[in-house]
Design a protein around this motif. Structure first.
Motif, PDB file in Angstrom:
ATOM      1  N   UNK A  80     -13.675  -3.804  22.669  1.00  0.00           N
ATOM      2  CA  UNK A  80     -12.719  -4.806  22.171  1.00  0.00           C
ATOM      3  C   UNK A  80     -12.450  -4.599  20.687  1.00  0.00           C
ATOM      4  N   UNK A  81     -11.307  -5.037  20.245  1.00  0.00           N
ATOM      5  CA  UNK A  81     -10.961  -4.980  18.827  1.00  0.00           C
ATOM      6  C   UNK A  81     -11.829  -5.962  18.054  1.00  0.00           C
ATOM      7  N   UNK A  82     -11.763  -5.864  16.760  1.00  0.00           N
ATOM      8  CA  UNK A  82     -12.535  -6.766  15.898  1.00  0.00           C
ATOM      9  C   UNK A  82     -12.088  -8.213  16.128  1.00  0.00           C
ATOM     10  N   UNK A  83     -13.027  -9.101  16.409  1.00  0.00           N
ATOM     11  CA  UNK A  83     -12.726 -10.506  16.639  1.00  0.00           C
ATOM     12  C   UNK A  83     -12.369 -10.829  18.071  1.00  0.00           C
ATOM     13  N   UNK A  84     -12.384  -9.835  18.967  1.00  0.00           N
ATOM     14  CA  UNK A  84     -12.110 -10.064  20.370  1.00  0.00           C
ATOM     15  C   UNK A  84     -13.382  -9.819  21.175  1.00  0.00           C
ATOM     16  N   UNK A  90     -20.902 -13.042  24.815  1.00  0.00           N
ATOM     17  CA  UNK A  90     -20.873 -12.309  23.555  1.00  0.00           C
ATOM     18  C   UNK A  90     -20.432 -13.177  22.382  1.00  0.00           C
ATOM     19  N   UNK A  91     -19.918 -14.356  22.644  1.00  0.00           N
ATOM     20  CA  UNK A  91     -19.451 -15.247  21.576  1.00  0.00           C
ATOM     21  C   UNK A  91     -20.622 -15.804  20.788  1.00  0.00           C
ATOM     22  N   UNK A  92     -20.371 -16.295  19.579  1.00  0.00           N
ATOM     23  CA  UNK A  92     -21.433 -16.963  18.826  1.00  0.00           C
ATOM     24  C   UNK A  92     -21.961 -18.175  19.598  1.00  0.00           C
TER      25      UNK A  92
END
Length: 117
Positions: A80-84, A90-92
């Protein structure tokens, strides 16, 4: 008693004459007025050769090294791209799932009746 009265009610719409389909309707195939094409295709095979639905439908693209001509591993790694993110795990942690309380579980299992009992 009121339920049986509704069975005997007459319909409020009245049609005049006998039911019949009009004889002058033209059912020949025509191009839709909003279509960008001006003519119908010669055959379904010629239409399918040019059609697109989530990618090309024709077989020529698959065998000539186009879409589906190579293995997915040969395309390289998928990141994934940065921020995706691809997965919710995988999210905070602040975006993670909250645990269910026992009261919420009970309310769901009883259809909400336990909240008022």
């Amino acid at each position: 008693m009121r339920a049986t009265m509704s069975l005997f009610r007459s319909p409020s719409i009245r049609f005049l004459g006998k039911r019949s389909a009009p004889k002058s309707v033209d059912h020949s195939p025509r191009v839709h007025p909003a279509s960008p094409e001006t003519s119908l295709p010669d055959s379904f095979a010629s239409y399918r050769a040019k059609a697109q639905q989530h990618g090309p439908l024709g077989r020529a693209q698959f065998t000539s090294g186009g879409l589906g001509g190579r293995a997915g591993a040969s395309l390289g790694p998928v990141r994934p791209n940065e921020g995706q993110f691809f997965d919710r795990a995988e999210l905070p942690t602040r975006f993670g799932r909250l645990p269910w309380s026992q009261a919420e579980i009970e309310a769901i299992e009883t259809g909400g009746a336990s909240m008022y009992a």
